[in-house]
Design a protein around this motif. Structure first.
Motif, mmCIF file in Angstrom:
data_model
loop_
_atom_site.group_PDB
_atom_site.id
_atom_site.type_symbol
_atom_site.label_atom_id
_atom_site.label_comp_id
_atom_site.label_asym_id
_atom_site.label_seq_id
_atom_site.Cartn_x
_atom_site.Cartn_y
_atom_site.Cartn_z
ATOM 1 N N GLY A 67 6.177 -7.881 0.356
ATOM 2 C CA GLY A 67 6.258 -6.642 0.117
ATOM 3 C C GLY A 67 6.043 -6.121 -1.373
ATOM 4 O O GLY A 67 6.192 -5.070 -1.837
ATOM 5 N N SER A 68 5.850 -7.431 -2.298
ATOM 6 C CA SER A 68 5.247 -7.134 -3.369
ATOM 7 C C SER A 68 4.119 -5.812 -4.060
ATOM 8 O O SER A 68 4.684 -5.262 -5.392
ATOM 9 N N GLY A 69 3.360 -5.853 -3.462
ATOM 10 C CA GLY A 69 2.022 -5.371 -3.205
ATOM 11 C C GLY A 69 1.067 -5.280 -3.278
ATOM 12 O O GLY A 69 -0.101 -5.009 -4.042
ATOM 13 N N LYS A 70 0.490 -7.015 -3.498
ATOM 14 C CA LYS A 70 -0.358 -7.787 -3.687
ATOM 15 C C LYS A 70 -1.425 -7.483 -3.104
ATOM 16 O O LYS A 70 -2.724 -7.332 -3.064
ATOM 17 N N THR A 71 -1.113 -6.500 -1.522
ATOM 18 C CA THR A 71 -2.216 -6.490 -0.098
ATOM 19 C C THR A 71 -3.198 -4.494 -0.449
ATOM 20 O O THR A 71 -4.025 -4.305 -1.055
ATOM 21 N N THR A 72 -2.071 -4.063 -1.079
ATOM 22 C CA THR A 72 -2.486 -3.056 -2.071
ATOM 23 C C THR A 72 -3.136 -2.924 -3.027
ATOM 24 O O THR A 72 -4.471 -2.171 -3.292
ATOM 25 N N VAL A 73 -2.782 -3.681 -4.302
ATOM 26 C CA VAL A 73 -3.365 -4.202 -5.407
ATOM 27 C C VAL A 73 -4.515 -4.851 -5.129
ATOM 28 O O VAL A 73 -6.298 -4.468 -5.859
#
Length: 307
Positions: A67-73
């Motif tokens: 849920g840290s946002g790695k996929t988005t980044v």
């Protein structure tokens, strides 16, 4: 400064389209522009420079807590590298390389019941990833099919729905929560980190099997990666909060509500990831080439470039 502005003008339309598509509205437009200019664009320039230095397909490992946002980044980096630098970029999630449900069921029967739950090292088809890395390094590139994992079904999709890689990528990003994870000492393995390990892995079989996979198979896989990017979460407590947000988002998108995790299920699920996540927070913070430090509100506090 001019290069950053040129890059921004080149990618802004697709950047905002992506944010809208993913329903990312937690920041003002001004804040979204700021993070693009201060974080994502400098990362893309760093990657482009490394690609030019290597003069071969560049393989990047991108990790961070759930849920840290790695996929988005990773998706935003692909937009920048493709639109501004005109690079052929492929982003793979290590989640897509999970072993099928029936294989994990057999592991749960033969090795330990906890292996029915996906996530930890040992539940991925490492050989498939290694084959992919080897294929893209060959001079003569042939079309590749890569697996697709359906989280709503907790199983691998049929081969007809797999990803088709038609062109040789210049930059590959493998993103996933455990990418770059290192094994622990036997002393650390003996001490349980949560009630799941204490009550359901009393004989250490599960922990030792996972740790041995990190010592051998995953070590070989991660040695094939050129550089690592790490998103450092402020504490493991945030994993539950952010994972819950992910599941809520997935529930809204999916009609298969039966397979979306409940509050209690998420609490238990993240315990499978706790040990390795905590160790990665120590290890990757010191060794990754790029470290993104996150705040409790999910914003990126600062970025560190090492080499």
């Amino acid at each position: 400064m001019k290069k950053t502005e040129d890059c921004f003008l080149s990618v802004r339309n697709d950047y905002f389209k992506f944010l809208k598509k993913e329903k990312i509205f937690n920041k003002s437009k001004k804040a979204q522009i700021k993070v693009l200019k201060k974080i994502h664009i400098p990362m893309a320039f760093w990657i482009e420079n490394k690609y030019k230095q290597e003069r071969k397909t560049l393989i990047l490992g991108f990790s961070g807590g759930q849920g840290s946002g790695k996929t988005t980044v990773a998706a935003i980096l692909k937009i920048i590298l493709k639109n501004y630098f005109k690079r052929k970029v492929h982003v793979s999630s290590i989640d897509d390389f999970y072993k099928p449900l029936d294989v994990r069921y057999k592991m749960s029967q033969k090795i330990h019941p906890l292996f029915k739950t996906r996530g930890v090292p040992g539940t991925h088809d490492v050989n498939l990833i290694k084959d992919f890395f080897n294929d893209i390094k060959k001079n003569k590139f042939k079309r590749i099919k890569l697996p697709k994992f359906k989280k709503a079904n907790d199983d691998r999709a049929k081969r007809e729905f797999w990803f088709n890689i038609k062109e040789k990528p210049e930059i590959v990003i493998l993103e996933g929560w455990c990418v770059g994870a290192k094994p622990q000492s036997n002393l650390l393995i003996k001490k349980p980190v949560n009630i799941l390990e204490k009550n359901e892995d009393e004989d250490l079989k599960w922990r030792n099997y996972v740790n041995n996979k990190l010592k051998k198979d995953y070590k070989k896989l991660f040695s094939m990666i050129d550089y690592f990017i790490f998103m450092k979460i402020p504490s493991f407590r945030m994993v539950f909060k952010w994972r819950y947000l992910q599941e809520t988002k997935l529930r809204k998108k999916s009609h298969l509500n039966k397979k979306i995790m409940s509050y209690k299920e998420i609490k238990r699920f993240i315990m499978f990831y706790e040990r390795i996540t905590l160790q990665m927070m120590k290890d990757l913070s010191k060794s990754a080439s790029i470290v993104l430090f996150l705040k409790k509100n999910h914003e990126i506090k600062k970025i560190l470039f090492r080499n």
